[in-house]
Design a protein around this motif. Structure first.
Motif, PDB file in Angstrom:
ATOM      1  N   GLY A 167       0.786  -1.226   0.000  1.00 27.55           N
ATOM      2  CA  GLY A 167       0.000   0.000   0.000  1.00 27.55           C
ATOM      3  C   GLY A 167       0.816   1.272   0.000  1.00 27.55           C
ATOM      4  N   THR A 171      -0.719   2.447  -6.357  1.00 28.78           N
ATOM      5  CA  THR A 171      -1.319   1.460  -7.257  1.00 28.78           C
ATOM      6  C   THR A 171      -2.837   1.536  -7.315  1.00 28.78           C
ATOM      7  N   THR A 172      -3.478   2.149  -6.316  1.00 24.52           N
ATOM      8  CA  THR A 172      -4.942   2.170  -6.261  1.00 24.52           C
ATOM      9  C   THR A 172      -5.445   3.600  -6.162  1.00 24.52           C
ATOM     10  N   ILE A 175      -6.689   5.963  -2.806  1.00 27.24           N
ATOM     11  CA  ILE A 175      -6.011   5.511  -1.588  1.00 27.24           C
ATOM     12  C   ILE A 175      -4.808   6.410  -1.333  1.00 27.24           C
ATOM     13  N   TRP A 177      -1.625   6.675  -0.686  1.00 35.26           N
ATOM     14  CA  TRP A 177      -0.357   5.951  -0.575  1.00 35.26           C
ATOM     15  C   TRP A 177       0.690   6.820   0.115  1.00 35.26           C
TER      16      TRP A 177
END
Length: 206
Positions: A167, A171-172, A175, A177
């Motif tokens: 995390g 990557t998302t 979110i 990070w």
């Protein structure tokens, strides 16, 4: 005639007291997050979430202090609560002063790092920065103290929660990070600063 002194029970009761105190403290901290989320959802209609970290803005600085108390919804808070209970409890076993030292280090590093590197126009909320920081601290603590049990515990924690560390990468979408990354960095710094000093003091005592 001298009366007999009572047998010292500290060796038996102290560990039990540590477990109880750590459990009560950790439950209380997580319960506070649920109370804040309930107030936000039921009274403020989610408006408190606007007080999260807003990178690069002076108004967003207050979010460094408030963001870990704020969550987007119940699911967001529930996802953080399990790791907060487990990891927070393990740190609190070493004493509340250690819990505070680790937590404040992670809290500030995660918040300030997010404020500096977060995307413009975004708002960052949630206690996941603490989760990542506590995780990094517990994984690395034993390598600084050189205590076998703490090293073993760090390995076990890594096996259980280590996949979360992905995390720290962007990557998302949606979110934070940055909060994860700087939370983990805060945990590493806490382990290095607090446990290296403790090891030196321990060695000097002998």
């Amino acid at each position: 005639m001298n009366s007999p002194r009572p047998f010292p029970h500290s060796g038996v009761r102290q560990p039990r007291a540590n477990w109880l105190g750590a459990g009560v403290w950790t439950l209380g901290f997580v319960a506070l997050l649920w109370v804040v989320e309930g107030f936000d959802q039921l009274v403020m209609s989610g408006d408190l979430d606007r007080e999260g970290i807003r990178p690069g803005t002076s108004d967003g600085l207050i979010g460094i202090l408030l963001a870990p108390f704020l969550h987007g919804d119940w699911d967001h808070l529930a996802a953080n609560s399990g790791p907060l209970l487990v990891l927070g409890f393990l740190i609190a076993l070493a004493g509340l002063s250690k819990w505070w030292a680790v937590t404040l280090t992670v809290w500030l590093v995660s918040g300030v790092g997010t404020w500096i590197l977060g995307g413009a126009g975004t708002v960052h909320i949630g206690a996941s920065g603490l989760v990542f920081g506590w995780l990094a601290y517990l994984v690395l603590r034993g390598f600084f103290t050189r205590r076998p049990l703490q090293i073993l515990l760090g390995v076990v924690i890594f096996l259980v929660y280590g996949s979360m560390l992905w995390g720290v990468l962007p990557t998302t979408a949606g979110i934070s990070w940055q909060g994860h990354l700087f939370g983990a960095i805060g945990g590493v710094l806490a382990a290095a600063m607090l446990e290296k000093g403790e090891r030196r003091r321990h060695l000097q005592a002998y």
